[in-house]
Design a protein around this motif. Sequence first.
Motif, PDB file in Angstrom:
ATOM      1  N   ALA A 250     -10.480  16.662   5.152  1.00 39.82           N
ATOM      2  CA  ALA A 250     -11.342  17.321   6.131  1.00 39.82           C
ATOM      3  C   ALA A 250     -11.341  16.626   7.491  1.00 39.82           C
ATOM      4  O   ALA A 250     -11.416  17.279   8.533  1.00 39.82           O
ATOM      5  N   MET A 251     -11.257  15.301   7.518  1.00 38.71           N
ATOM      6  CA  MET A 251     -11.426  14.540   8.762  1.00 38.71           C
ATOM      7  C   MET A 251     -10.490  14.965   9.888  1.00 38.71           C
ATOM      8  O   MET A 251     -10.930  15.112  11.034  1.00 38.71           O
ATOM      9  N   PRO A 252      -9.180  15.173   9.628  1.00 37.58           N
ATOM     10  CA  PRO A 252      -8.295  15.532  10.748  1.00 37.58           C
ATOM     11  C   PRO A 252      -8.613  16.890  11.364  1.00 37.58           C
ATOM     12  O   PRO A 252      -8.175  17.181  12.475  1.00 37.58           O
ATOM     13  N   ARG A 253      -9.376  17.751  10.678  1.00 42.31           N
ATOM     14  CA  ARG A 253      -9.654  19.104  11.174  1.00 42.31           C
ATOM     15  C   ARG A 253     -11.008  19.214  11.845  1.00 42.31           C
ATOM     16  O   ARG A 253     -11.417  20.313  12.232  1.00 42.31           O
ATOM     17  N   LEU A 254     -11.710  18.068  12.013  1.00 40.42           N
ATOM     18  CA  LEU A 254     -13.039  18.097  12.594  1.00 40.42           C
ATOM     19  C   LEU A 254     -13.136  17.106  13.753  1.00 40.42           C
ATOM     20  O   LEU A 254     -12.480  16.070  13.734  1.00 40.42           O
ATOM     21  N   PRO A 255     -13.979  17.400  14.760  1.00 44.63           N
ATOM     22  CA  PRO A 255     -14.197  16.421  15.832  1.00 44.63           C
ATOM     23  C   PRO A 255     -14.898  15.179  15.294  1.00 44.63           C
ATOM     24  O   PRO A 255     -15.677  15.253  14.335  1.00 44.63           O
ATOM     25  N   ALA A 256     -14.628  14.035  15.920  1.00 43.25           N
ATOM     26  CA  ALA A 256     -15.159  12.762  15.434  1.00 43.25           C
ATOM     27  C   ALA A 256     -16.684  12.762  15.379  1.00 43.25           C
ATOM     28  O   ALA A 256     -17.291  12.197  14.467  1.00 43.25           O
ATOM     29  N   SER A 257     -17.336  13.398  16.370  1.00 42.24           N
ATOM     30  CA  SER A 257     -18.796  13.420  16.385  1.00 42.24           C
ATOM     31  C   SER A 257     -19.362  14.154  15.172  1.00 42.24           C
ATOM     32  O   SER A 257     -20.376  13.731  14.588  1.00 42.24           O
ATOM     33  N   LEU A 258     -18.701  15.236  14.762  1.00 34.59           N
ATOM     34  CA  LEU A 258     -19.164  15.994  13.607  1.00 34.59           C
ATOM     35  C   LEU A 258     -18.905  15.216  12.316  1.00 34.59           C
ATOM     36  O   LEU A 258     -19.725  15.234  11.396  1.00 34.59           O
ATOM     37  N   VAL A 259     -17.774  14.510  12.263  1.00 31.74           N
ATOM     38  CA  VAL A 259     -17.498  13.663  11.097  1.00 31.74           C
ATOM     39  C   VAL A 259     -18.583  12.606  10.949  1.00 31.74           C
ATOM     40  O   VAL A 259     -19.105  12.369   9.858  1.00 31.74           O
ATOM     41  N   GLY A 260     -18.949  11.962  12.068  1.00 31.54           N
ATOM     42  CA  GLY A 260     -20.001  10.953  12.031  1.00 31.54           C
ATOM     43  C   GLY A 260     -21.328  11.515  11.568  1.00 31.54           C
ATOM     44  O   GLY A 260     -22.054  10.902  10.785  1.00 31.54           O
ATOM     45  N   LEU A 261     -21.647  12.729  12.039  1.00 31.22           N
ATOM     46  CA  LEU A 261     -22.903  13.367  11.637  1.00 31.22           C
ATOM     47  C   LEU A 261     -22.906  13.682  10.141  1.00 31.22           C
ATOM     48  O   LEU A 261     -23.897  13.427   9.440  1.00 31.22           O
ATOM     49  N   LEU A 262     -21.806  14.218   9.639  1.00 35.28           N
ATOM     50  CA  LEU A 262     -21.739  14.571   8.228  1.00 35.28           C
ATOM     51  C   LEU A 262     -21.737  13.329   7.330  1.00 35.28           C
ATOM     52  O   LEU A 262     -22.288  13.352   6.227  1.00 35.28           O
ATOM     53  N   LEU A 263     -21.152  12.241   7.811  1.00 33.61           N
ATOM     54  CA  LEU A 263     -21.161  11.005   7.029  1.00 33.61           C
ATOM     55  C   LEU A 263     -22.579  10.453   6.862  1.00 33.61           C
ATOM     56  O   LEU A 263     -22.856   9.722   5.907  1.00 33.61           O
ATOM     57  N   LEU A 264     -23.470  10.809   7.776  1.00 31.95           N
ATOM     58  CA  LEU A 264     -24.855  10.347   7.658  1.00 31.95           C
ATOM     59  C   LEU A 264     -25.579  11.007   6.489  1.00 31.95           C
ATOM     60  O   LEU A 264     -26.680  10.584   6.118  1.00 31.95           O
ATOM     61  N   LEU A 265     -24.970  12.042   5.911  1.00 32.32           N
ATOM     62  CA  LEU A 265     -25.548  12.611   4.689  1.00 32.32           C
ATOM     63  C   LEU A 265     -25.612  11.570   3.577  1.00 32.32           C
ATOM     64  O   LEU A 265     -26.494  11.623   2.717  1.00 32.32           O
ATOM     65  N   GLN A 266     -24.677  10.613   3.598  1.00 29.38           N
ATOM     66  CA  GLN A 266     -24.638   9.609   2.533  1.00 29.38           C
ATOM     67  C   GLN A 266     -25.915   8.771   2.487  1.00 29.38           C
ATOM     68  O   GLN A 266     -26.596   8.741   1.461  1.00 29.38           O
ATOM     69  N   PRO A 267     -26.301   8.055   3.576  1.00 29.36           N
ATOM     70  CA  PRO A 267     -27.540   7.277   3.485  1.00 29.36           C
ATOM     71  C   PRO A 267     -28.789   8.136   3.363  1.00 29.36           C
ATOM     72  O   PRO A 267     -29.762   7.740   2.714  1.00 29.36           O
ATOM     73  N   VAL A 268     -28.788   9.332   3.994  1.00 36.29           N
ATOM     74  CA  VAL A 268     -29.955  10.205   3.892  1.00 36.29           C
ATOM     75  C   VAL A 268     -30.199  10.618   2.441  1.00 36.29           C
ATOM     76  O   VAL A 268     -31.309  10.477   1.903  1.00 36.29           O
ATOM     77  N   LEU A 269     -29.158  11.126   1.783  1.00 40.14           N
ATOM     78  CA  LEU A 269     -29.314  11.586   0.406  1.00 40.14           C
ATOM     79  C   LEU A 269     -29.574  10.420  -0.542  1.00 40.14           C
ATOM     80  O   LEU A 269     -30.330  10.559  -1.510  1.00 40.14           O
ATOM     81  N   ALA A 270     -28.938   9.276  -0.281  1.00 43.03           N
ATOM     82  CA  ALA A 270     -29.191   8.112  -1.122  1.00 43.03           C
ATOM     83  C   ALA A 270     -30.661   7.709  -1.042  1.00 43.03           C
ATOM     84  O   ALA A 270     -31.283   7.365  -2.055  1.00 43.03           O
ATOM     85  N   PHE A 271     -31.238   7.777   0.157  1.00 46.08           N
ATOM     86  CA  PHE A 271     -32.655   7.435   0.336  1.00 46.08           C
ATOM     87  C   PHE A 271     -33.549   8.453  -0.370  1.00 46.08           C
ATOM     88  O   PHE A 271     -34.497   8.091  -1.076  1.00 46.08           O
ATOM     89  N   VAL A 272     -33.242   9.728  -0.184  1.00 46.31           N
ATOM     90  CA  VAL A 272     -34.045  10.789  -0.809  1.00 46.31           C
ATOM     91  C   VAL A 272     -33.967  10.706  -2.330  1.00 46.31           C
ATOM     92  O   VAL A 272     -34.983  10.829  -3.039  1.00 46.31           O
ATOM     93  N   LEU A 273     -32.756  10.499  -2.854  1.00 47.55           N
ATOM     94  CA  LEU A 273     -32.597  10.378  -4.305  1.00 47.55           C
ATOM     95  C   LEU A 273     -33.308   9.140  -4.839  1.00 47.55           C
ATOM     96  O   LEU A 273     -33.838   9.154  -5.961  1.00 47.55           O
ATOM     97  N   ASP A 274     -33.317   8.081  -4.039  1.00 45.69           N
ATOM     98  CA  ASP A 274     -34.045   6.872  -4.420  1.00 45.69           C
ATOM     99  C   ASP A 274     -35.535   7.179  -4.579  1.00 45.69           C
ATOM    100  O   ASP A 274     -36.187   6.725  -5.524  1.00 45.69           O
ATOM    101  N   VAL A 275     -36.072   7.965  -3.648  1.00 46.85           N
ATOM    102  CA  VAL A 275     -37.488   8.332  -3.694  1.00 46.85           C
ATOM    103  C   VAL A 275     -37.788   9.259  -4.870  1.00 46.85           C
ATOM    104  O   VAL A 275     -38.743   9.061  -5.631  1.00 46.85           O
ATOM    105  N   ILE A 276     -36.932  10.276  -5.066  1.00 47.12           N
ATOM    106  CA  ILE A 276     -37.214  11.305  -6.075  1.00 47.12           C
ATOM    107  C   ILE A 276     -36.923  10.802  -7.498  1.00 47.12           C
ATOM    108  O   ILE A 276     -37.754  10.964  -8.404  1.00 47.12           O
ATOM    109  N   LEU A 277     -35.768  10.191  -7.692  1.00 46.44           N
ATOM    110  CA  LEU A 277     -35.339   9.837  -9.047  1.00 46.44           C
ATOM    111  C   LEU A 277     -35.792   8.449  -9.484  1.00 46.44           C
ATOM    112  O   LEU A 277     -36.032   8.225 -10.684  1.00 46.44           O
ATOM    113  N   LEU A 278     -35.901   7.524  -8.537  1.00 47.48           N
ATOM    114  CA  LEU A 278     -36.249   6.155  -8.902  1.00 47.48           C
ATOM    115  C   LEU A 278     -37.666   5.773  -8.486  1.00 47.48           C
ATOM    116  O   LEU A 278     -38.092   4.637  -8.722  1.00 47.48           O
ATOM    117  N   GLY A 279     -38.380   6.717  -7.859  1.00 51.16           N
ATOM    118  CA  GLY A 279     -39.786   6.490  -7.537  1.00 51.16           C
ATOM    119  C   GLY A 279     -40.029   5.443  -6.474  1.00 51.16           C
ATOM    120  O   GLY A 279     -41.044   4.734  -6.524  1.00 51.16           O
TER     121      GLY A 279
END
Length: 311
Positions: A250-279
Amino acid sequence: MSDPSTTAAPAGASSDVSTRAAVIQMAAGAMLLSSTSLFVVYAHTAPTVSGFYRMFFGGGMLLVWVALRGRWQRFTVRDLGWALLPAAGFAADLIQWHRSILWVGPGIATLLTNFQVFLMALVGFTFYRERPGRWFVPGMLLAMVGLWLLVGAHWSMFDARHRLGVWLGLGSGVAYTVYLLSFRRALKTHTRLSPAQFLGLMSLLCALMLWLWGSGEGDSFALHGVANWSVLLALGFFGQVLAWLLMVQAMPRLPASLVGLLLLLQPVLAFVLDVILLGRPTMSGDWTGLALALAGILLGALRPGRRAIKA
């Protein structure tokens, strides 16, 4: 004779479909990466042991995938030599990050390691004369404020292991920077292997280093029960194989700014899952800190665009 307007899609429409597909692939890869920190928790093994199996299973799967596609190339001593530094960087990253996951939680640990964005930019400026974006310094300051709200404001309340986990999370970002830079350099100029095959080779070398480190610590690498095997196989497959294959396409077909934004899903979801699943106990200040840190990381990742040349 059929009307071309009814049988052929406009070029713009085809491009839009390709971009949407790339966005979906990139987002899916980032979401899969966000789950790896949870697998580390659910593995119920020593942090170095879970890192070893991620690289051992994942590296083996990648090399099998390359062979099945008929793209196997013979390794050379040169390939092995250039894979050593990224392997060592990734091993140091996992040794620190997996401890941070267990001691401060998947969400904060994943956020901390993403601060490598700023170190990457500083290395690029110092050694490669890559000019950082105009928002780099404001982004770094914003991210530091967010980090202070998440961990600094409660520092006196943390025990010694939690504090060490915070430092290890930041240290994992330094090690990850070494991995990224050396891996990219090896692929660009020093090896003829495909990215997938080189990653598989590097992963197995990394697994060897983690095994040596864990053995020195007295860790047991024996796995017991279906659950233990399943979690670690999933860690290797989702974290080291599927997520990487999705993102590298996917990376070569997207602008760098959008790649950076989508990569932020990783810490966001990890934090949310930490709250929901691990309390994980979370207050409003934590969510504010998370938002500021993520915004700062995104701004720090932006690169200056080139001006269009008028004909």
